[in-house]
Design a protein around this motif. Structure first.
Motif, PDB file in Angstrom:
ATOM      1  N   LEU A  58      24.286  36.891  37.281  1.00  0.00           N
ATOM      2  CA  LEU A  58      25.333  37.849  37.632  1.00  0.00           C
ATOM      3  C   LEU A  58      26.681  37.540  36.985  1.00  0.00           C
ATOM      4  CD1 LEU A  58      24.556  38.406  41.414  1.00  0.00           C
ATOM      5  CD2 LEU A  58      23.995  39.903  39.495  1.00  0.00           C
ATOM      6  N   LEU A  59      26.811  36.418  36.319  1.00  0.00           N
ATOM      7  CA  LEU A  59      28.086  36.036  35.722  1.00  0.00           C
ATOM      8  C   LEU A  59      28.643  37.075  34.752  1.00  0.00           C
ATOM      9  CD1 LEU A  59      27.623  32.193  35.250  1.00  0.00           C
ATOM     10  CD2 LEU A  59      29.205  33.353  36.793  1.00  0.00           C
ATOM     11  N   PRO A  60      27.827  37.682  33.862  1.00  0.00           N
ATOM     12  CA  PRO A  60      28.397  38.720  32.982  1.00  0.00           C
ATOM     13  C   PRO A  60      28.967  39.905  33.762  1.00  0.00           C
ATOM     14  CG  PRO A  60      26.302  37.973  32.110  1.00  0.00           C
ATOM     15  CD  PRO A  60      26.442  37.371  33.485  1.00  0.00           C
ATOM     16  N   LEU A  61      28.314  40.282  34.836  1.00  0.00           N
ATOM     17  CA  LEU A  61      28.823  41.364  35.676  1.00  0.00           C
ATOM     18  C   LEU A  61      30.150  40.970  36.317  1.00  0.00           C
ATOM     19  CD1 LEU A  61      28.501  44.124  37.079  1.00  0.00           C
ATOM     20  CD2 LEU A  61      27.192  42.941  38.855  1.00  0.00           C
ATOM     21  N   TYR A  62      30.224  39.764  36.843  1.00  0.00           N
ATOM     22  CA  TYR A  62      31.465  39.287  37.440  1.00  0.00           C
ATOM     23  C   TYR A  62      32.581  39.220  36.393  1.00  0.00           C
ATOM     24  CZ  TYR A  62      28.543  37.898  41.399  1.00  0.00           C
ATOM     25  OH  TYR A  62      27.677  37.886  42.458  1.00  0.00           O
ATOM     26  N   ALA A  63      32.245  38.789  35.187  1.00  0.00           N
ATOM     27  CA  ALA A  63      33.240  38.721  34.117  1.00  0.00           C
ATOM     28  C   ALA A  63      33.738  40.111  33.746  1.00  0.00           C
ATOM     29  CB  ALA A  63      32.643  38.026  32.890  1.00  0.00           C
ATOM     30  N   ALA A  64      32.858  41.094  33.761  1.00  0.00           N
ATOM     31  CA  ALA A  64      33.256  42.471  33.455  1.00  0.00           C
ATOM     32  C   ALA A  64      34.133  43.049  34.565  1.00  0.00           C
ATOM     33  CB  ALA A  64      32.025  43.342  33.236  1.00  0.00           C
ATOM     34  N   MET A  65      33.887  42.651  35.788  1.00  0.00           N
ATOM     35  CA  MET A  65      34.670  43.152  36.923  1.00  0.00           C
ATOM     36  C   MET A  65      35.995  42.413  37.088  1.00  0.00           C
ATOM     37  SD  MET A  65      31.581  43.658  39.746  1.00  0.00           S
ATOM     38  CE  MET A  65      32.445  42.616  40.850  1.00  0.00           C
ATOM     39  N   ALA A  66      36.077  41.199  36.615  1.00  0.00           N
ATOM     40  CA  ALA A  66      37.230  40.337  36.871  1.00  0.00           C
ATOM     41  C   ALA A  66      38.575  40.956  36.472  1.00  0.00           C
ATOM     42  CB  ALA A  66      37.043  38.987  36.191  1.00  0.00           C
ATOM     43  N   PRO A  67      38.721  41.558  35.285  1.00  0.00           N
ATOM     44  CA  PRO A  67      40.034  42.140  34.961  1.00  0.00           C
ATOM     45  C   PRO A  67      40.486  43.216  35.948  1.00  0.00           C
ATOM     46  CG  PRO A  67      38.755  41.889  32.972  1.00  0.00           C
ATOM     47  CD  PRO A  67      37.829  41.611  34.131  1.00  0.00           C
ATOM     48  N   PHE A  68      39.547  43.966  36.499  1.00  0.00           N
ATOM     49  CA  PHE A  68      39.898  44.996  37.470  1.00  0.00           C
ATOM     50  C   PHE A  68      40.302  44.388  38.811  1.00  0.00           C
ATOM     51  CE2 PHE A  68      37.094  46.972  34.388  1.00  0.00           C
ATOM     52  CZ  PHE A  68      37.830  48.095  34.042  1.00  0.00           C
ATOM     53  N   VAL A  69      39.743  43.235  39.129  1.00  0.00           N
ATOM     54  CA  VAL A  69      40.071  42.545  40.373  1.00  0.00           C
ATOM     55  C   VAL A  69      41.418  41.831  40.254  1.00  0.00           C
ATOM     56  CG1 VAL A  69      39.360  40.705  41.952  1.00  0.00           C
ATOM     57  CG2 VAL A  69      37.654  42.281  41.008  1.00  0.00           C
ATOM     58  N   VAL A  70      41.686  41.214  39.111  1.00  0.00           N
ATOM     59  CA  VAL A  70      42.934  40.451  38.968  1.00  0.00           C
ATOM     60  C   VAL A  70      44.136  41.332  38.638  1.00  0.00           C
ATOM     61  CG1 VAL A  70      41.734  38.337  38.296  1.00  0.00           C
ATOM     62  CG2 VAL A  70      42.635  39.834  36.528  1.00  0.00           C
ATOM     63  N   TRP A  71      43.897  42.559  38.209  1.00  0.00           N
ATOM     64  CA  TRP A  71      45.016  43.434  37.857  1.00  0.00           C
ATOM     65  C   TRP A  71      46.033  43.594  38.988  1.00  0.00           C
ATOM     66  CZ3 TRP A  71      46.311  48.553  39.388  1.00  0.00           C
ATOM     67  CH2 TRP A  71      47.367  49.098  38.664  1.00  0.00           C
ATOM     68  N   PRO A  72      45.616  43.879  40.226  1.00  0.00           N
ATOM     69  CA  PRO A  72      46.613  43.973  41.301  1.00  0.00           C
ATOM     70  C   PRO A  72      47.340  42.650  41.552  1.00  0.00           C
ATOM     71  CG  PRO A  72      44.503  44.870  42.026  1.00  0.00           C
ATOM     72  CD  PRO A  72      44.286  44.222  40.703  1.00  0.00           C
ATOM     73  N   ILE A  73      46.642  41.542  41.385  1.00  0.00           N
ATOM     74  CA  ILE A  73      47.273  40.233  41.556  1.00  0.00           C
ATOM     75  C   ILE A  73      48.340  40.037  40.487  1.00  0.00           C
ATOM     76  CG2 ILE A  73      46.896  37.720  41.505  1.00  0.00           C
ATOM     77  CD1 ILE A  73      43.991  38.373  42.486  1.00  0.00           C
ATOM     78  N   GLU A  74      48.024  40.418  39.251  1.00  0.00           N
ATOM     79  CA  GLU A  74      48.968  40.282  38.147  1.00  0.00           C
ATOM     80  C   GLU A  74      50.186  41.183  38.329  1.00  0.00           C
ATOM     81  OE1 GLU A  74      46.572  41.094  34.747  1.00  0.00           O
ATOM     82  OE2 GLU A  74      45.721  39.077  34.710  1.00  0.00           O
ATOM     83  N   TYR A  75      50.021  42.267  39.054  1.00  0.00           N
ATOM     84  CA  TYR A  75      51.153  43.160  39.317  1.00  0.00           C
ATOM     85  C   TYR A  75      52.226  42.440  40.132  1.00  0.00           C
ATOM     86  CZ  TYR A  75      53.827  47.192  40.904  1.00  0.00           C
ATOM     87  OH  TYR A  75      54.835  48.069  41.170  1.00  0.00           O
ATOM     88  N   PHE A  76      51.805  41.652  41.095  1.00  0.00           N
ATOM     89  CA  PHE A  76      52.741  40.934  41.952  1.00  0.00           C
ATOM     90  C   PHE A  76      53.088  39.550  41.411  1.00  0.00           C
ATOM     91  CE2 PHE A  76      50.709  43.959  44.835  1.00  0.00           C
ATOM     92  CZ  PHE A  76      51.841  44.630  45.289  1.00  0.00           C
ATOM     93  N   MET A  77      52.211  38.995  40.627  1.00  0.00           N
ATOM     94  CA  MET A  77      52.448  37.696  40.000  1.00  0.00           C
ATOM     95  C   MET A  77      52.367  37.919  38.493  1.00  0.00           C
ATOM     96  SD  MET A  77      50.238  34.246  40.406  1.00  0.00           S
ATOM     97  CE  MET A  77      50.179  33.177  38.996  1.00  0.00           C
TER      98      MET A  77
END
Length: 122
Positions: A7-26
């Motif tokens: 599942l790692l490739p799937l998680y890697a593909a999803m990761a930018p979408f998950v971290v985007w809101p975090i990057e907005y505040f940080m």
């Protein structure tokens, strides 16, 4: 914590979408992204999987930038964005596979430099 290697490739593909809101505040995307990638790659069981993680992360991250670039007609920038971003994330993923957490010492400044270059260049 161990993650299913398949599942790692799937998680890697999803990761930018998950971290985007975090990057907005940080607003330090180079730190957030590299920490996420090292967490994914440390679960990779092969060199090939580390490369796939980096490539999937880069492709998925590039999706964010494709729509505005297509609207502007910046096809050269799209190519640069895909190729260089792909190389950056793949290289850093390989570094995490080979060096582990120690690679963060040079991958975070490399990613920061790339972001700075991209903003100043385009």
């Amino acid at each position: 914590m161990t993650i299913n290697n398949k599942l790692l490739p799937l998680y890697a593909a999803m990761a930018p979408f998950v971290v985007w809101p975090i990057e907005y505040f940080m607003p330090f995307p180079y730190i957030v992204e590299e920490l996420v990638k090292v967490l994914l790659v440390k679960n990779a069981q092969s060199f090939k999987m580390a490369i796939i993680i980096g490539a999937m992360f880069a492709f998925s991250e590039s999706i964010f930038f494709l729509t505005p670039l297509i609207a502007q007609g910046s096809f050269a920038l799209i190519l640069v964005r895909l190729l260089i971003t792909g190389a950056l994330h793949t290289l850093t993923s390989i570094a995490y596979f080979k060096q582990g957490w120690k690679a963060l010492i040079w991958t975070i400044p490399l990613h920061f430099g790339y972001n700075l270059w991209l903003v100043n260049k385009y």
